[in-house]
Design a protein around this motif. Sequence first.
Motif, PDB file in Angstrom:
ATOM      1  N   GLU A 242     -33.613  44.707  56.962  1.00 31.69           N
ATOM      2  CA  GLU A 242     -32.585  44.709  57.993  1.00 31.69           C
ATOM      3  C   GLU A 242     -32.684  45.944  58.882  1.00 31.69           C
ATOM      4  OE1 GLU A 242     -28.709  44.301  56.141  1.00 31.69           O
ATOM      5  OE2 GLU A 242     -28.633  42.225  56.844  1.00 31.69           O
ATOM      6  N   ALA A 243     -33.025  47.088  58.280  1.00 31.06           N
ATOM      7  CA  ALA A 243     -33.043  48.331  59.059  1.00 31.06           C
ATOM      8  C   ALA A 243     -33.895  49.388  58.372  1.00 31.06           C
ATOM      9  CB  ALA A 243     -31.621  48.849  59.244  1.00 31.06           C
ATOM     10  N   TYR A 244     -34.382  50.322  59.208  1.00 28.13           N
ATOM     11  CA  TYR A 244     -35.068  51.509  58.727  1.00 28.13           C
ATOM     12  C   TYR A 244     -34.184  52.709  59.068  1.00 28.13           C
ATOM     13  CZ  TYR A 244     -39.234  48.483  58.948  1.00 28.13           C
ATOM     14  OH  TYR A 244     -40.129  47.457  58.797  1.00 28.13           O
ATOM     15  N   ILE A 245     -34.043  53.649  58.130  1.00 28.07           N
ATOM     16  CA  ILE A 245     -33.251  54.851  58.356  1.00 28.07           C
ATOM     17  C   ILE A 245     -34.074  56.050  57.888  1.00 28.07           C
ATOM     18  CG2 ILE A 245     -31.134  56.101  57.778  1.00 28.07           C
ATOM     19  CD1 ILE A 245     -29.836  53.395  57.160  1.00 28.07           C
ATOM     20  N   GLN A 246     -34.117  57.092  58.705  1.00 24.32           N
ATOM     21  CA  GLN A 246     -34.812  58.305  58.282  1.00 24.32           C
ATOM     22  C   GLN A 246     -34.100  59.538  58.824  1.00 24.32           C
ATOM     23  OE1 GLN A 246     -38.674  57.404  60.213  1.00 24.32           O
ATOM     24  NE2 GLN A 246     -38.392  59.316  61.364  1.00 24.32           N
ATOM     25  N   CYS A 247     -34.257  60.662  58.107  1.00 23.66           N
ATOM     26  CA  CYS A 247     -33.627  61.915  58.509  1.00 23.66           C
ATOM     27  C   CYS A 247     -34.314  63.061  57.782  1.00 23.66           C
ATOM     28  CB  CYS A 247     -32.130  61.901  58.201  1.00 23.66           C
ATOM     29  SG  CYS A 247     -31.771  61.715  56.446  1.00 23.66           S
ATOM     30  N   ASP A 248     -34.016  64.288  58.195  1.00 26.55           N
ATOM     31  CA  ASP A 248     -34.616  65.462  57.571  1.00 26.55           C
ATOM     32  C   ASP A 248     -33.928  65.836  56.253  1.00 26.55           C
ATOM     33  OD1 ASP A 248     -36.412  65.654  59.600  1.00 26.55           O
ATOM     34  OD2 ASP A 248     -35.404  67.294  60.652  1.00 26.55           O
TER      35      ASP A 248
ATOM     36  N   TYR B 270     -26.061  61.802  49.108  1.00 25.31           N
ATOM     37  CA  TYR B 270     -25.343  60.584  48.752  1.00 25.31           C
ATOM     38  C   TYR B 270     -24.299  60.938  47.700  1.00 25.31           C
ATOM     39  CZ  TYR B 270     -24.282  55.943  46.900  1.00 25.31           C
ATOM     40  OH  TYR B 270     -23.633  54.799  46.487  1.00 25.31           O
ATOM     41  N   TYR B 271     -23.007  60.783  48.070  1.00 26.11           N
ATOM     42  CA  TYR B 271     -21.903  61.064  47.161  1.00 26.11           C
ATOM     43  C   TYR B 271     -21.587  59.774  46.409  1.00 26.11           C
ATOM     44  CZ  TYR B 271     -21.757  65.197  50.059  1.00 26.11           C
ATOM     45  OH  TYR B 271     -22.110  66.348  50.726  1.00 26.11           O
ATOM     46  N   ASP B 272     -22.129  59.686  45.182  1.00 24.25           N
ATOM     47  CA  ASP B 272     -22.129  58.413  44.467  1.00 24.25           C
ATOM     48  C   ASP B 272     -20.743  57.902  44.114  1.00 24.25           C
ATOM     49  OD1 ASP B 272     -22.510  60.821  42.814  1.00 24.25           O
ATOM     50  OD2 ASP B 272     -22.316  59.455  41.121  1.00 24.25           O
ATOM     51  N   GLN B 273     -19.794  58.788  43.818  1.00 21.19           N
ATOM     52  CA  GLN B 273     -18.458  58.332  43.476  1.00 21.19           C
ATOM     53  C   GLN B 273     -17.732  57.746  44.682  1.00 21.19           C
ATOM     54  OE1 GLN B 273     -16.421  61.595  41.568  1.00 21.19           O
ATOM     55  NE2 GLN B 273     -17.758  61.563  39.774  1.00 21.19           N
ATOM     56  N   GLN B 274     -17.942  58.329  45.857  1.00 23.59           N
ATOM     57  CA  GLN B 274     -17.332  57.817  47.088  1.00 23.59           C
ATOM     58  C   GLN B 274     -18.193  56.761  47.770  1.00 23.59           C
ATOM     59  OE1 GLN B 274     -17.741  61.031  46.388  1.00 23.59           O
ATOM     60  NE2 GLN B 274     -15.702  61.915  46.282  1.00 23.59           N
ATOM     61  N   ARG B 275     -19.429  56.592  47.283  1.00 21.35           N
ATOM     62  CA  ARG B 275     -20.408  55.696  47.906  1.00 21.35           C
ATOM     63  C   ARG B 275     -20.543  56.045  49.398  1.00 21.35           C
ATOM     64  NH1 ARG B 275     -19.855  49.554  46.829  1.00 21.35           N
ATOM     65  NH2 ARG B 275     -22.014  49.706  47.527  1.00 21.35           N
ATOM     66  N   LEU B 276     -20.742  57.317  49.654  1.00 27.21           N
ATOM     67  CA  LEU B 276     -20.824  57.832  51.021  1.00 27.21           C
ATOM     68  C   LEU B 276     -22.148  58.556  51.233  1.00 27.21           C
ATOM     69  CD1 LEU B 276     -19.474  58.528  53.778  1.00 27.21           C
ATOM     70  CD2 LEU B 276     -18.638  60.622  52.682  1.00 27.21           C
ATOM     71  N   TRP B 277     -22.891  58.138  52.259  1.00 30.35           N
ATOM     72  CA  TRP B 277     -24.118  58.819  52.667  1.00 30.35           C
ATOM     73  C   TRP B 277     -23.784  59.793  53.790  1.00 30.35           C
ATOM     74  CZ3 TRP B 277     -29.009  58.562  50.675  1.00 30.35           C
ATOM     75  CH2 TRP B 277     -29.318  57.494  49.815  1.00 30.35           C
ATOM     76  N   TYR B 278     -24.356  60.987  53.706  1.00 34.17           N
ATOM     77  CA  TYR B 278     -24.282  61.952  54.803  1.00 34.17           C
ATOM     78  C   TYR B 278     -25.713  62.305  55.186  1.00 34.17           C
ATOM     79  CZ  TYR B 278     -23.628  66.408  57.226  1.00 34.17           C
ATOM     80  OH  TYR B 278     -23.666  67.436  58.152  1.00 34.17           O
ATOM     81  N   LEU B 279     -26.129  61.857  56.361  1.00 36.30           N
ATOM     82  CA  LEU B 279     -27.484  62.093  56.861  1.00 36.30           C
ATOM     83  C   LEU B 279     -27.396  63.120  57.984  1.00 36.30           C
ATOM     84  CD1 LEU B 279     -28.411  58.303  57.260  1.00 36.30           C
ATOM     85  CD2 LEU B 279     -28.561  59.699  55.189  1.00 36.30           C
ATOM     86  N   LYS B 280     -28.332  64.080  58.002  1.00 37.37           N
ATOM     87  CA  LYS B 280     -28.267  65.084  59.053  1.00 37.37           C
ATOM     88  C   LYS B 280     -29.663  65.527  59.471  1.00 37.37           C
ATOM     89  CE  LYS B 280     -27.853  69.337  56.299  1.00 37.37           C
ATOM     90  NZ  LYS B 280     -27.050  70.558  56.086  1.00 37.37           N
ATOM     91  N   SER B 281     -29.740  66.002  60.698  1.00 35.46           N
ATOM     92  CA  SER B 281     -30.955  66.546  61.304  1.00 35.46           C
ATOM     93  C   SER B 281     -31.971  65.438  61.587  1.00 35.46           C
ATOM     94  CB  SER B 281     -31.568  67.640  60.422  1.00 35.46           C
ATOM     95  OG  SER B 281     -32.687  68.226  61.060  1.00 35.46           O
TER      96      SER B 281
ATOM     97  N   VAL C 114     -31.658  62.306  62.721  1.00 35.27           N
ATOM     98  CA  VAL C 114     -31.341  61.004  62.122  1.00 35.27           C
ATOM     99  C   VAL C 114     -31.822  59.896  63.060  1.00 35.27           C
ATOM    100  CG1 VAL C 114     -29.514  59.510  61.238  1.00 35.27           C
ATOM    101  CG2 VAL C 114     -29.302  62.007  61.030  1.00 35.27           C
ATOM    102  N   ARG C 115     -32.574  58.951  62.507  1.00 34.73           N
ATOM    103  CA  ARG C 115     -33.096  57.836  63.293  1.00 34.73           C
ATOM    104  C   ARG C 115     -32.825  56.530  62.540  1.00 34.73           C
ATOM    105  NH1 ARG C 115     -33.150  61.713  65.932  1.00 34.73           N
ATOM    106  NH2 ARG C 115     -34.864  62.682  67.113  1.00 34.73           N
TER     107      ARG C 115
ATOM    108  N   SER D 254     -30.099  57.388  67.442  1.00 38.05           N
ATOM    109  CA  SER D 254     -30.523  58.749  67.097  1.00 38.05           C
ATOM    110  C   SER D 254     -29.348  59.704  67.248  1.00 38.05           C
ATOM    111  CB  SER D 254     -31.690  59.205  67.980  1.00 38.05           C
ATOM    112  OG  SER D 254     -31.318  59.216  69.342  1.00 38.05           O
ATOM    113  N   SER D 255     -29.268  60.677  66.351  1.00 37.24           N
ATOM    114  CA  SER D 255     -28.213  61.680  66.371  1.00 37.24           C
ATOM    115  C   SER D 255     -28.612  62.801  65.425  1.00 37.24           C
ATOM    116  CB  SER D 255     -26.874  61.060  65.950  1.00 37.24           C
ATOM    117  OG  SER D 255     -25.836  62.030  65.987  1.00 37.24           O
TER     118      SER D 255
END
Length: 216
Positions: free
Chosen positions: A93-99, A103-114, A116-117, A127-128
């Motif tokens: 469905e998608a490709y995601i990459q970042c520097d 991944y906060y497993d209890q909150q099921r939250l990804w934080y991607l930075k630098s 980001v594509r 991109s951001s």
Amino acid sequence: MRKLVSFTISLLVLSFVIACEEGVEHTAPAIYDRDSASMMTTWGVNTLISDSGVMRYRIVTEKWEVNTVKNPSRWIFEKGLFLEQFDETFHIEAYIQCDTAYYYDQQRLWYLKSRVRVRTKDGLRFSSEELYWDQMRHEMYSNKFSHLITPQREMQGSYFRSDEHMTRYLVSNSKGSFVKSDVENEGDSIISAPDSVKAAKRPQTTSKRKRINTTQ
């Protein structure tokens, strides 16, 4: 003279005995809280990850750490991350990459930075410098400058939010080129659902998100 020598020897023996009895305790520096240590560190990772028993992601990274002691607990990808997202039929469905990624497993939250594509199967490119992916709410958002390109339009703005499939999205304080029907009424944001459908104008409100503390 003999008495003096004998007395001196007695003093030396007594001092030696006292020193032995007291002893000198050699201590090592204090050990830091194990909060700084990961329970698992893996190098050269290329693996599939399941969600509710279904293979949904492929993770490729140079270094993967799992730390369950930090609060909140997290997976750490400080050497970069490449992630493939699959649908129920195992099609990409998608490709995601970042520097860098967390991944906060209890909150099921990804934080991607630098750097980001994101690129989806429909040709959307994003991109951001940051992107949050809330798997509990099934949405993505960014509070930094974001650039979005689709086959029909190009947008950029200081705030971005979309569903996790990036088929419906919002860019506030936006600028760029749009389909004519999207800008018949002036405004600072556009909602798309999807590109083939006319965009809807949202009320002039300030978007706010409750953010988790991601201080590393």
